[in-house]
Every structure is written in structure tokens, then in C-alpha cells.
Design an enzyme around this catalytic site. Structure first.
Site, PDB file in Angstrom:
ATOM      1  N   CYS A 101       0.853  -1.195   0.000  1.00 31.84           N
ATOM      2  CA  CYS A 101       0.000   0.000   0.000  1.00 31.84           C
ATOM      3  C   CYS A 101       0.891   1.248   0.000  1.00 31.84           C
ATOM      4  O   CYS A 101       1.791   1.363   0.833  1.00 31.84           O
ATOM      5  CB  CYS A 101      -0.893  -0.028   1.238  1.00 31.84           C
ATOM      6  SG  CYS A 101      -1.917   1.457   1.418  1.00 31.84           S
ATOM      7  N   CYS A 104       0.518   3.071   3.517  1.00 34.25           N
ATOM      8  CA  CYS A 104       0.983   2.582   4.820  1.00 34.25           C
ATOM      9  C   CYS A 104       1.975   1.425   4.753  1.00 34.25           C
ATOM     10  O   CYS A 104       2.448   0.960   5.787  1.00 34.25           O
ATOM     11  CB  CYS A 104      -0.215   2.162   5.668  1.00 34.25           C
ATOM     12  SG  CYS A 104      -0.947   0.609   5.123  1.00 34.25           S
ATOM     13  N   CYS A 149      -7.519  -0.812   1.930  1.00 38.55           N
ATOM     14  CA  CYS A 149      -6.464  -1.384   2.762  1.00 38.55           C
ATOM     15  C   CYS A 149      -6.979  -1.610   4.191  1.00 38.55           C
ATOM     16  O   CYS A 149      -7.564  -0.722   4.802  1.00 38.55           O
ATOM     17  CB  CYS A 149      -5.291  -0.412   2.761  1.00 38.55           C
ATOM     18  SG  CYS A 149      -3.994  -0.852   3.921  1.00 38.55           S
ATOM     19  N   CYS A 152      -4.851   0.972   6.741  1.00 37.17           N
ATOM     20  CA  CYS A 152      -5.006   2.438   6.767  1.00 37.17           C
ATOM     21  C   CYS A 152      -6.334   2.898   6.182  1.00 37.17           C
ATOM     22  O   CYS A 152      -6.644   4.088   6.217  1.00 37.17           O
ATOM     23  CB  CYS A 152      -3.844   3.118   6.046  1.00 37.17           C
ATOM     24  SG  CYS A 152      -3.908   2.981   4.250  1.00 37.17           S
ATOM     25  N   CYS A 172      -8.971  -4.958  -9.533  1.00 35.51           N
ATOM     26  CA  CYS A 172      -8.559  -3.896 -10.463  1.00 35.51           C
ATOM     27  C   CYS A 172      -8.027  -2.739  -9.617  1.00 35.51           C
ATOM     28  O   CYS A 172      -8.803  -2.033  -8.973  1.00 35.51           O
ATOM     29  CB  CYS A 172      -9.786  -3.497 -11.276  1.00 35.51           C
ATOM     30  SG  CYS A 172      -9.449  -2.230 -12.488  1.00 35.51           S
TER      31      CYS A 172
END
Ligand SMILES: [Zn+2]
Length: 187
Positions: A101, A104, A149, A152, A172
């Protein structure tokens, strides 16, 4: 069939199966293969790289996120934006490694879960267990499954049911929301 004709068709068949083997070697065949990819995702982690866990929550205010992220990252991760298709350099990323991510650092996908969907966005047929939470959104009238996510809360993309077998899923993902860490450790 003449001898030469037989030889020719054998050669053509051989070339085709060699090509097929090469093209699809990395694709899992059964759900067991997918579960193995998910279970062993750390095999793609660069040596010595420390990564956070989904339950090590990162909660920041909108202003703190604005400071931490670039304008494109902020618009996608924190305001559910979508990048124009075909713009991410990660579309062509084929090296072994993991996708984390951009907000984070939580590991989300491995290179073994990526495939070429032809949509212009980095696409994956599976994700690392526990990496995401989902919501249903109605922004385009028809319901879509939004995912974000687990650590975060940053928006990453939508998951569709037109992916390749055996999962049939297409995660996607906006390339801007991801960072790629090659297994070699050299970014
Ligand atoms: Zn995150």
C-alpha cells in the site's frame, strides 16, 4: 498423411505446447495452487524487509494524509479517485516481488497474483489474506465491490467477477495506490 506432413504437424504441436507451457507456467490451475500462493506470499519478500501487519492500524486525519501523500496518491487513496487507464508503470511490472500500500506499506499482492487483464490497470486474481476490506458502492448506478487497505483504510480499487480461473476474480487496482518492492530489494 505423408511422413513429411506428420513431421510438420508434430513440430507445430510441439511448438504450441512449449509456447503454452511458457505463457501459462505461472498461472495456478486449482484453488489449492492459489491457496499455496497466498500462504507462501513471504517467499517474494525482499530479504530483511520489515513490513507491517493488517491489525497495526494507521489512523491519520485528512490533513495528516495530505502531508504524507502526493496529490495523486491522496486523491485515489483518501478520496476514492481513479487513475486514467494505461498510465501506471506497474502495468508492465513483471519482476518477482510484492505490491504494498502506497499509504501505509501493508503487503497486498505478490507478483505471482498479477495477470494481464488488458484493462490498463494493474490486475490481480487474488490478494494476500487479510490485506483488504470491502464495501458495496453505487457510484456507477450498478453496484460494485470497492476494496480498501485493512490497515489504513486507503481506497485501492474494485473487485470484479470476470477474472481468470480458478478464482474468477479481477482485483482492479490503481497503480498510484501501490508500490512495488522487487524480491531483489533493488527498487
Ligand atoms: Zn494502507
Amino acid at each position: 498423411m505423408t511422413r513429411r506432413g506428420l513431421l510438420r504437424s508434430l513440430l507445430a504441436g510441439g511448438i504450441w505446447s512449449a509456447l503454452k507451457g511458457h505463457l501459462f507456467a505461472a498461472q495456478p490451475v486449482s484453488m489449492k495452487d492459489v491457496e499455496a500462493l497466498q500462504k507462501n506470499w513471504k517467499a517474494l519478500l525482499a530479504e530483511g524487509l520489515k513490513v507491517p501487519l493488517p491489525n497495526e492500524q494507521l489512523k491519520l486525519s485528512k490533513e495528516e494524509w495530505r502531508k504524507r501523500l502526493g496529490p495523486n496518491e491522496f486523491s485515489i487513496l483518501r478520496e476514492e479517485g481513479t487513475e486514467p487507464p494505461g498510465t501506471s508503470p506497474l502495468n508492465n511490472e513483471k519482476r518477482p516481488g510484492i505490491y504494498i500500500c502506497a499509504g501505509c506499506g501493508l503487503p497486498l499482492f505478490t507478483s505471482e497474483m498479477k495477470y494481464e487483464s488488458g484493462t490498463g490497470w494493474p490486475s490481480f486474481f487474488a490478494s494476500i489474506p487479510g490485506a483488504f476490506e470491502t464495501n458495496t458502492d453505487f457510484k456507477l448506478i450498478l453496484p460494485r465491490t470497492e476494496y480498501h487497505c485493512a490497515r489504513c483504510g486507503g481506497h485501492h480499487g474494485h473487485v470484479f467477477s470476470d477474472g481468470p480461473p480458478p478464482t474468477g476474480k479481477r482485483w482492479c487496482n490503481n497503480g498510484v495506490a501501490l508500490k512495488f518492492i522487487p524480491k531483489s530489494g533493488k527498487v
